[in-house]
Design a protein around this motif. Structure first.
Motif, PDB file in Angstrom:
ATOM      1  N   GLU A   1       0.833  -1.308   0.004  1.00 49.53           N
ATOM      2  CA  GLU A   1       0.104  -0.189  -0.055  1.00 49.53           C
ATOM      3  C   GLU A   1       0.878   1.111   0.100  1.00 49.53           C
TER       4      GLU A   1
ATOM      5  N   GLU B   1      -4.744   3.757   0.077  1.00 46.49           N
ATOM      6  CA  GLU B   1      -5.402   3.899   1.281  1.00 46.49           C
ATOM      7  C   GLU B   1      -4.954   2.973   2.382  1.00 46.49           C
TER       8      GLU B   1
ATOM      9  N   ARG C   1      -6.331  -0.956   2.590  1.00 50.99           N
ATOM     10  CA  ARG C   1      -7.282  -0.996   1.384  1.00 50.99           C
ATOM     11  C   ARG C   1      -7.124  -2.758   1.156  1.00 50.99           C
TER      12      ARG C   1
END
Length: 434
Positions: free
Chosen positions: A212, A218, A221
């Motif tokens: 990520e 985000e 996620r």
């Protein structure tokens, strides 16, 4: 005392007492919210289909649907024949058969896992690299052109030392390929197999965090399923339920616990002839999984049967009855998802699911309607039961067993109403229905 007379209310405790108690329990309140957020309220697929990484192709979903339809047409060509095999009532025969056929034509697979673990096996690195990249391209294309299953993803190799680096590389190639093709699809699912220690779950969390960060995604996620295939994941060396610690080690990223019928059975020394999802050892493992996951938002999935519906009609019917019975048994035990290993399993998967929801539909709808309208009936339901009733109807709607029009007609409720009952505030579940 007359009914119109107002009661005199007296108290003995100062307001500070309640404030002090609330302050003392504030950490517990926060812990409850963090550890037990409740079901996410999203659709749960009724099954997961595993396809080896080298077999997966652009037409896999449609091919499975066509093969399932062909099996149905050959061995149970009409509603009466299918009902006779499975023991369906006259009332259910036509609705179940017609809905199964429609499902196989429209959405034959709800959740597809491209397998790079046991179903794929050890391969030269260059070969697995190429297969992982190809899987990413085909998944991205499926979502782009509207042919994807609602959920799709991969099962990587586990976090044990001999295959750890290979599993991490395959996951990296697959996810990087999706990013390069336009981004991660909403239905993406990842499966971590053969988890034995919570530390392996923590390692998966760190791996996903690194990905990520590398792509400015985000935080949080990426989630993943934990596959329960070893005895140590149920009972740790110190006597604790390791699976409960695994959920916490996932730091909110765990989406499911999947029971691995054959690896787990073999781990306990169950002989091959008795390795099945209804073995007492399987029931114990899944019961522990279910209790550990309750309230956490992590869902539990049953395993599979390896008895395939192939060969002459008599053998196909025997395999169908076995699969149908195991699926119905799991549904009654609140395992709403399982694995399917062959296209011939799909007709009986949906037959079992549709029969389960349709045969209890009218009673559930009537009870929920009475609860919503505060009318009396032969059962006194409470908020927790209303939650279960609405969850039952929502799962029936999601898989295609029920239609929103018929649910609305019998309950007078919208889908939003059902979702509201299915996800009450925590305090509401402790209050009695009036």
């Amino acid at each position: 005392m007359g009914q119109g007379q107002q009661e005199k209310v007296s108290t003995s405790l100062a307001g500070a007492v309640s404030e002090e108690i609330s302050a003392s329990l504030a950490p517990v309140d926060a812990e409850l919210e963090r550890r037990y957020p409740g079901d996410p309220g999203t659709r749960q697929p009724v099954h997961t289909v595993y396809v080896p990484g080298d077999v997966f192709a652009a037409d896999t979903l449609r091919s499975w649907g066509d093969r399932a339809l062909a099996t149905l047409d050959e061995h149970a060509p009409d509603a009466a024949a299918f009902a006779a095999v499975l023991g369906l009532s006259d009332e259910l025969a036509e609705p179940v058969h017609s809905r199964v056929r429609a499902k196989l034509e429209r959405e034959p697979i709800e959740d597809l896992r491209i397998d790079f673990e046991d179903g794929y096996g050890p391969r030269p690195d260059a070969e697995e690299d190429e297969a992982a990249a190809r899987a990413a391209r085909l998944v991205a294309e499926a979502y782009a052109n509207g042919t994807a299953a609602p959920y799709m993803g991969i099962r990587m190799k586990c976090m044990e030392a001999p295959v750890r680096d290979r599993g991490i590389r395959t996951l990296d190639i697959f996810l990087s390929g999706l990013i390069a093709a336009g981004g991660l699809p909403e239905g993406l699912v990842l499966t971590l197999p053969k988890v034995t220690y919570p530390e392996q779950v923590t390692a998966m969390v760190r791996l996903l965090e690194a990905f990520e960060k590398a792509h400015a995604l985000e935080p949080g996620r990426l989630g993943f399923e934990i596959q329960i295939e070893t005895s140590q994941s149920i009972l740790a060396a110190d006597g604790t339920a390791a699976v409960a610690r695994m959920i916490q080690a996932a730091e909110g990223r765990a989406t499911g616990l999947h029971y691995g019928t054959f690896d787990y059975s073999a781990c306990l020394g169950v002989s091959a002839a008795y390795q099945a999802s209804d073995h007492p050892a399987a029931d114990h493992a899944k019961a522990v999984m279910q209790v550990a996951a309750a309230g956490t938002g992590v869902r539990v999935s049953d395993g599979s049967t390896n008895v395939l519906p192939v060969g002459p009609t008599e053998k196909v019917h025997d395999a169908w009855r076995l699969h149908y019975g195991l699926t119905r048994r799991a549904l009654a035990r609140a395992y709403y998802q399982g694995w399917d290993m062959h296209p011939g399993h799909i007709p009986t998967r949906y037959a079992a699911v549709f029969a389960f929801y349709r045969e209890g539909f009218e009673q559930a709808a009537a009870r929920l309607s009475r609860y919503a309208n505060r009318t009396e009936g032969d059962v006194m339901d409470e908020p927790a039961t209303a939650k279960a009733l609405s969850g039952y109807l929502l799962r029936g709607l999601d898989c295609g067993a029920l239609d929103i029009a018929e649910v609305a007609r019998l309950t007078g409720l919208t889908r939003a109403d059902l979702e509201g009952f299915a996800a009450p505030r925590r305090g509401d579940l402790t209050a009695s229905a009036q």
